[in-house]
Every structure is written in C-alpha cells, then in structure tokens.
Design a protein around this motif. Structure first.
Motif, PDB file in Angstrom:
ATOM      1  N   MET A   1      -2.840  37.390   5.182  1.00 51.64           N
ATOM      2  CA  MET A   1      -2.077  36.881   6.331  1.00 51.64           C
ATOM      3  C   MET A   1      -0.577  36.894   6.056  1.00 51.64           C
ATOM      4  O   MET A   1       0.235  36.875   6.961  1.00 51.64           O
ATOM      5  CB  MET A   1      -2.513  35.451   6.665  1.00 51.64           C
ATOM      6  CG  MET A   1      -3.811  35.370   7.447  1.00 51.64           C
ATOM      7  SD  MET A   1      -4.108  33.695   8.063  1.00 51.64           S
ATOM      8  CE  MET A   1      -4.698  32.888   6.592  1.00 51.64           C
ATOM      9  N   ASP A   2      -0.222  36.884   4.767  1.00 55.49           N
ATOM     10  CA  ASP A   2       1.195  36.766   4.386  1.00 55.49           C
ATOM     11  C   ASP A   2       1.496  37.760   3.281  1.00 55.49           C
ATOM     12  O   ASP A   2       1.476  37.416   2.120  1.00 55.49           O
ATOM     13  CB  ASP A   2       1.457  35.317   3.947  1.00 55.49           C
ATOM     14  CG  ASP A   2       2.895  35.084   3.503  1.00 55.49           C
ATOM     15  OD1 ASP A   2       3.755  35.916   3.803  1.00 55.49           O
ATOM     16  OD2 ASP A   2       3.143  34.062   2.838  1.00 55.49           O
ATOM     17  N   ASN A   3       1.770  39.037   3.556  1.00 54.42           N
ATOM     18  CA  ASN A   3       2.040  39.569   4.858  1.00 54.42           C
ATOM     19  C   ASN A   3       1.710  41.059   4.861  1.00 54.42           C
ATOM     20  O   ASN A   3       2.305  41.856   5.560  1.00 54.42           O
ATOM     21  CB  ASN A   3       3.517  39.262   5.196  1.00 54.42           C
ATOM     22  CG  ASN A   3       4.002  39.800   6.494  1.00 54.42           C
ATOM     23  OD1 ASN A   3       4.847  40.691   6.475  1.00 54.42           O
ATOM     24  ND2 ASN A   3       3.483  39.345   7.596  1.00 54.42           N
TER      25      ASN A   3
ATOM     26  N   ILE B   1      -2.549  29.983   3.832  1.00 50.07           N
ATOM     27  CA  ILE B   1      -1.332  30.744   3.517  1.00 50.07           C
ATOM     28  C   ILE B   1      -0.648  30.058   2.326  1.00 50.07           C
ATOM     29  O   ILE B   1      -0.361  28.854   2.397  1.00 50.07           O
ATOM     30  CB  ILE B   1      -0.395  30.822   4.750  1.00 50.07           C
ATOM     31  CG1 ILE B   1      -1.129  31.482   5.925  1.00 50.07           C
ATOM     32  CG2 ILE B   1       0.888  31.561   4.416  1.00 50.07           C
ATOM     33  CD1 ILE B   1      -0.357  31.514   7.229  1.00 50.07           C
ATOM     34  N   HIS B   2      -0.445  30.756   1.236  1.00 48.07           N
ATOM     35  CA  HIS B   2       0.041  30.206  -0.043  1.00 48.07           C
ATOM     36  C   HIS B   2      -1.005  29.287  -0.669  1.00 48.07           C
ATOM     37  O   HIS B   2      -0.719  28.618  -1.662  1.00 48.07           O
ATOM     38  CB  HIS B   2       1.364  29.430   0.093  1.00 48.07           C
ATOM     39  CG  HIS B   2       2.547  30.307   0.381  1.00 48.07           C
ATOM     40  ND1 HIS B   2       3.832  29.942   0.073  1.00 48.07           N
ATOM     41  CD2 HIS B   2       2.640  31.526   0.951  1.00 48.07           C
ATOM     42  CE1 HIS B   2       4.664  30.891   0.438  1.00 48.07           C
ATOM     43  NE2 HIS B   2       3.956  31.871   0.995  1.00 48.07           N
ATOM     44  N   GLY B   3      -2.187  29.170  -0.077  1.00 41.97           N
ATOM     45  CA  GLY B   3      -3.215  28.260  -0.603  1.00 41.97           C
ATOM     46  C   GLY B   3      -4.419  29.044  -1.082  1.00 41.97           C
ATOM     47  O   GLY B   3      -4.309  30.204  -1.494  1.00 41.97           O
TER      48      GLY B   3
ATOM     49  N   ASP C   1      10.543  41.633  -1.986  1.00 37.91           N
ATOM     50  CA  ASP C   1      10.827  40.369  -2.680  1.00 37.91           C
ATOM     51  C   ASP C   1      11.063  39.212  -1.708  1.00 37.91           C
ATOM     52  O   ASP C   1      11.847  38.316  -1.995  1.00 37.91           O
ATOM     53  CB  ASP C   1      12.031  40.541  -3.622  1.00 37.91           C
ATOM     54  CG  ASP C   1      13.303  40.935  -2.869  1.00 37.91           C
ATOM     55  OD1 ASP C   1      13.221  41.311  -1.683  1.00 37.91           O
ATOM     56  OD2 ASP C   1      14.392  40.859  -3.471  1.00 37.91           O
ATOM     57  N   GLU C   2      10.359  39.242  -0.576  1.00 32.97           N
ATOM     58  CA  GLU C   2      10.537  38.179   0.421  1.00 32.97           C
ATOM     59  C   GLU C   2      10.220  36.807  -0.159  1.00 32.97           C
ATOM     60  O   GLU C   2      10.887  35.814   0.135  1.00 32.97           O
ATOM     61  CB  GLU C   2       9.644  38.449   1.641  1.00 32.97           C
ATOM     62  CG  GLU C   2       9.940  37.556   2.858  1.00 32.97           C
ATOM     63  CD  GLU C   2       9.132  36.272   2.886  1.00 32.97           C
ATOM     64  OE1 GLU C   2       9.384  35.440   3.773  1.00 32.97           O
ATOM     65  OE2 GLU C   2       8.248  36.074   2.029  1.00 32.97           O
ATOM     66  N   GLU C   3       9.202  36.739  -1.007  1.00 30.15           N
ATOM     67  CA  GLU C   3       8.762  35.439  -1.536  1.00 30.15           C
ATOM     68  C   GLU C   3       9.733  34.872  -2.569  1.00 30.15           C
ATOM     69  O   GLU C   3       9.555  33.758  -3.038  1.00 30.15           O
ATOM     70  CB  GLU C   3       7.356  35.555  -2.137  1.00 30.15           C
ATOM     71  CG  GLU C   3       6.262  35.942  -1.142  1.00 30.15           C
ATOM     72  CD  GLU C   3       5.932  34.853  -0.115  1.00 30.15           C
ATOM     73  OE1 GLU C   3       6.573  33.796  -0.145  1.00 30.15           O
ATOM     74  OE2 GLU C   3       5.047  35.092   0.713  1.00 30.15           O
ATOM     75  N   ILE C   4      10.745  35.660  -2.923  1.00 29.81           N
ATOM     76  CA  ILE C   4      11.785  35.145  -3.826  1.00 29.81           C
ATOM     77  C   ILE C   4      13.170  35.394  -3.199  1.00 29.81           C
ATOM     78  O   ILE C   4      14.101  35.794  -3.855  1.00 29.81           O
ATOM     79  CB  ILE C   4      11.663  35.769  -5.241  1.00 29.81           C
ATOM     80  CG1 ILE C   4      11.444  37.284  -5.150  1.00 29.81           C
ATOM     81  CG2 ILE C   4      10.526  35.118  -6.015  1.00 29.81           C
ATOM     82  CD1 ILE C   4      11.457  37.989  -6.498  1.00 29.81           C
TER      83      ILE C   4
HETATM   84 ZN   LIG Z   1       4.761  33.546   1.896  1.00 28.98          ZN
END
Ligand SMILES: [Zn+2]
Ligand SMILES: CCCCCCCC/C=C\CCCCCCCC(=O)N[C@@H](CC(C)C)C(=O)O
Ligand SMILES: [Zn+2]
Length: 515
Positions: A166-168, A474-476, A200-203
C-alpha cells in the motif's frame, strides 16, 4: 403570592422554550432552506468504459506487483538504504514494462542514482502537463507478527501480503502498468505527463524526489496538477458515514522531528543521585504526551472535509455537520477520540525512539529520545518548537531539531480546478459506489512537497478503498492489498491518463450526476 410565582415560572419556562424553538428553527432553516446551492454539475455517468482484462493481463498485472514487493528496497535511515535492491528495482521495471521503455515518445532518466523520471510526450504541446508521483522505497518490517514474510508477496485469500503493497509500490508499479496497457492498445496520448518514482521518500526524499523537482524546475516545467499518495477512499473511518467516500488531500501536514537528550555524570548505582538522565528525560517525554498540542479544529481544511460530506451522514449527524457554526465544539471533541481523526485537528506528538542505559548497576551517563510531530496546517514549525520548549520546561533537556518543514500550501478545490475535476470524472467512471468526493488533509508526509514550485495544485490520493484496519497495516504488520483493489487502482490510473487528455473542462450542465 404563590400565583404570581407560578405565573413567573410559567413565563420563564415559556421564554426558555421559545428560545429553544427559535434556535431549532434557525438550525432547520440553515440546514434545509438556506443551504448553499450545490456547485455546478460537471460530469455525467458513462456506461462501461472498456478496461477489460484478459486472464493473461490479470496474471501479468498481479505478478508485476508481486515481483516488485519481493525486492527489499528498505530505507533504514537517511544514510542507510539497501542500494543493491534499489538498483535491482530499476532493472526489474525495465524487464516488466517493455512497451514503456521502448516507446519513442517516452524519455526515461535515472535521477540521484536510483530514482526514475519518465517524460511522456503527448501529441498536443499546447496542453499543460501533469505529474504522477510514487516511491519505491519502503520502511523496515519485522519478521515476526506477519501471516506471511514481509518480502514474500504471498497471496492469501485474495490479498497480496508484503511491505510496500500500500505504501507505495502499488502506485509505482500501478502507474507504469496502466501506461503499459495503454501503449499496447496503441493509445496515442495528447497531454504530456511526467512519472516520478522516488527512491528515498521514507527518509525525506532529498536525493530522489527533490532532485527530480529541481531538474524539472531548471527545465522550466510547470504542471497543471500533481498526484501523489497520501489519502484514499475511506470506508468506516468516520462515524455516521456508511458509504465509502473519496477524500483527496489538498495539503499535507508539516513535520518536526526533535532529538532530546540528557547528560549526567555516570557512577555506582548503589549511591544514585535524586534523578538520573533517564528519569529526567522520561519526565520531559511524559509532559509532552500528557499535554497534547492545541486542538485547531476549524482553522484548517478539516472543516471543509466535514462540510463536503455533510449529506453523507445519517440523521442527526447530517444536521450537525451542516451547522458546524453551532456544533463545532462537540464535533471537535468527538474527532479527538480516534487517533486517525485526532490527527486531522491538531499537531500530533509521537515519541518514536528511546535509548539509554549501559548496565544494571551503572548510573546512565546519557538518555536520548526522538519525538516526531506532524504539524497541523494552521501552524508553523517555529510555533510548535516554542510550545515544546515551554512544555518541557527543563534546561537539562537538550533539544536538537533534526528535520523540519511547514505544512504544504492548500491546493485549489473548485469547479475550475482541472485536477480535481479529472479525479471526479475518473472516480465516477471507476468507483460508481463512491458517492462523495471531498477535500482533506494528508496526515502523513509525501514526496509531493518538493514540487511546490512547479504547481500550486498538489493532490494526495491513492485510488484504493481502505478501512481503519488497513490504515494500521501501513508501516505496521501485515501490510497487504487485495488483488481486486490493485486491479481497480490500475484501472483508475488507466482512465485518469485518458481523461486528462481533454483540452478543457466541459461547461457545467444540469442533468448529470454530481459527485
Ligand atoms: Zn511510508
Ligand atoms: C476524514 C477522515 C480520517 C482520516 C483518516 C486518515 C486515513 C488516511 C488514509 C490513507 C493514508 C495513507 C497515507 C500513507 C502515506 C504514507 C507516506 C509516508 O509514510 N511518508 C513518510 C514520509 C516522511 C517524510 C519520512 C511519513 O512518515 O509520513
Ligand atoms: Zn509512502
């Protein structure tokens, strides 16, 4: 005497009833008589549009996503990424989407070593291009607690499980898949568009999306709109709304990450000081948690979300939402009860990391913690930092700002907003069960903020129906996407690209369905 008292009581009571009745009359008048007229109706429903997938297409579409999920493109921290996997992802998309990579009118560039920029040249240079944005990197996943390993992309009960479903990667792969299908049908695009896939969206996106944006800016590109992740078709998030509603982010919250630390002399635990570094820091953190940031309901676009959705609510909530001028204190109290709606009305406080201590019998020399704040659209990072200092109120706690940015500006939402009308059109085509489309706030952050100089029309929306339980994934644990949901996402993108090819928005007309 008693008679006079009874008379006075009766008069008082009548006065009170009269006031109550008058108030009720005003409410009803505003709700049903003085209600603002709906905006012009723009789109009519269309019969089936012909996104027909053969069994082979279906298999291909599913396997393309599963293959991408298996590549462990994890962003651990700003200087720790799985670069082998990022490079592998680049080779993978080349293999899976041959039509995209061989079309003469599509230029592919690698930016910042691993991000991808596609320039899809339409036949009409007069039409202002738009941009579809996604990212390929994912947050880490624990091995425990998943029904299937997080990078297995296992299919169970109609769902594909895996980090990034879902991400992403659903968007990154979904956009390319939709384009691949269109090219195979020989669809000739009229309006140019860009596809950006960050690594690198998550950072924070400094090496990927930021560089793509800088390059486009240097080329003088202006966008008619940009679409990124960040909200969805929400099902069951809002008490009193039964049908799924599409909430499209017109802004995203700002962010402020602070590192708190306390240093103290180490020593023998048999003769401890009154407070250790851990105790001091724990106190500061507890004060931050116990004193949430102020409730800002009514100061940002959250109120517009509820106003747009007012008619979706069951009685008497519909009446309440139509009259927020009167009921907003109650509504804001209700919203703060659930984490996902609480996030809409205030700057949130999340203690995300805590490190301290060396051994059971050593007084800890230092304690460190990280606190992540997401800033409400009506506040600025500077203001939030001041509140943090006042709340901690302890000079022994050092506060270092790690990363910060203000909330995004608010994107246009009206009948002239090209992107919004194209989303409405496409939702009507692909999700006929969605009866309302409302502007909203993205409570998380996306790469889109790097593109603010290219357009004022940035929208955050993933065409997926999600329930509160999905949001927790999401993130889980057990992040997953249904195969059917992913097919619909690809269909939405396939249709969106075609719908964006219209030269200009049609004039409003009376007898069509309005979303
Ligand atoms: Zn994310
Ligand atoms: C009106 C009703 C309720 C609102 C409920 C919200 C439901 C939202 C639904 C879907 C949202 C999904 C958002 C996913 C985007 C996550 C992107 C992300 O993780 N970005 C990072 C970026 C950061 C700069 C490192 C983040 O932590 O935000
Ligand atoms: Zn994301």
């Amino acid at each position: 005497m008693a008679g006079r008292l009874r008379g006075a009581a009766l008069a008082g009571c009548l006065g009170l009833c009269g006031t109550a009745l008058a108030l009720l009359a005003v409410v009803l008048l505003r709700a049903y008589v003085l209600r603002p007229a709906p905006g012009p109706r723009v789109w009519g429903r269309r019969p089936e549009l012909g996104f027909e997938l053969s069994a082979r297409d279906r298999r291909e579409l599913k396997e393309a996503l599963r293959g991408a999920i298996k590549i462990q493109t994890v962003s651990f921290s700003p200087d720790d990424q799985n670069t082998t996997a990022l490079a592998e992802f680049g080779n993978y998309i080349k293999k899976v989407f041959p039509a995209v990579f061989s079309a003469k009118f599509i230029q592919h560039e690698i930016i910042g070593e691993y991000s991808h920029l596609f320039t899809v040249q339409g036949s009409d240079p007069q039409l202002t291009p738009y941009m579809l944005l996604a990212h390929m990197d994912v947050v880490p996943a624990s091995q425990e607690g998943w029904v299937a390993p997080p990078f297995s992309a296992e299919e169970r009960g109609g769902f594909i499980y895996g980090r990034g479903t879902m991400d992403n990667k659903n968007s990154a792969i979904g956009i390319l898949q939709a384009l691949e299908f269109l090219l195979r049908k020989d669809y000739r695009l009229r309006r140019s568009f860009y596809i950006g896939i960050g690594h690198d969206e998550e950072i924070y996106g400094h090496k990927g999306a930021r560089k793509i944006a800088d390059l486009l800016e240097a080329r003088g590109v202006k966008l008619s709109f940009l679409l990124d992740e960040g909200s969805a078709i929400l099902d069951g998030f809002i008490k009193g709304i039964k049908a799924p509603v599409a909430v499209i982010g017109i802004t995203e919250k700002g962010a402020l990450t602070v590192k708190l630390s306390v240093e103290k002399e180490p020593g023998h635990s048999s003769a401890p000081p009154k407070e250790t570094s851990i105790g001091i820091l724990a106190g500061a953190l507890s004060r931050l948690e116990q004193n949430p940031m102020p409730n800002m309901f009514g100061h940002g676009p959250e109120i517009r979300t509820l106003e747009h959705l007012a008619s979706e609510f069951t009685f008497p909530l519909n009446l309440i939402m139509t009259n927020l001028w009167l009921f907003s204190p109650i509504v804001s109290r209700i919203l703060q009860q659930m984490p996902s709606t609480n996030a809409l009305i205030r700057t949130t406080t999340a203690i995300t990391m805590f490190n301290a201590g060396i051994k059971t019998n050593i007084i800890p020399p230092s304690a460190k913690a990280t606190v992540n704040f997401r800033i409400h659209p009506s506040q600025k990072a500077e203001e939030v930092l001041e509140i943090i200092k006042t709340t901690i109120a302890d000079d022994r706690v050092k506060i270092d700002v790690q990363e910060t940015f203000d909330p995004n500006p608010i994107s246009p939402w009206d009948n002239q907003a090209f992107g919004v009308q194209i989303f409405r059109r496409t939702l009507l085509d692909v999700f006929p069960e969605v009866s309302s489309v409302a502007p909203g706030i993205c409570i998380a952050n996306t790469d889109s903020r790097h593109f603010a100089k290219l357009t004022d029309a940035i929208y955050l929306f993933n065409p997926l129906i999600i329930k509160p339980d999905d949001f927790l994934r999401i993130h889980g644990l057990n992040e997953r996407i249904s195969v059917e949901g992913y097919e619909k996402q690809v269909e939405f993108l396939y249709q969106l690209i075609q719908n964006s090819d219209i030269k200009k928005l049609p004039e409003p007309h009376a007898n069509s369905h309005e979303l």
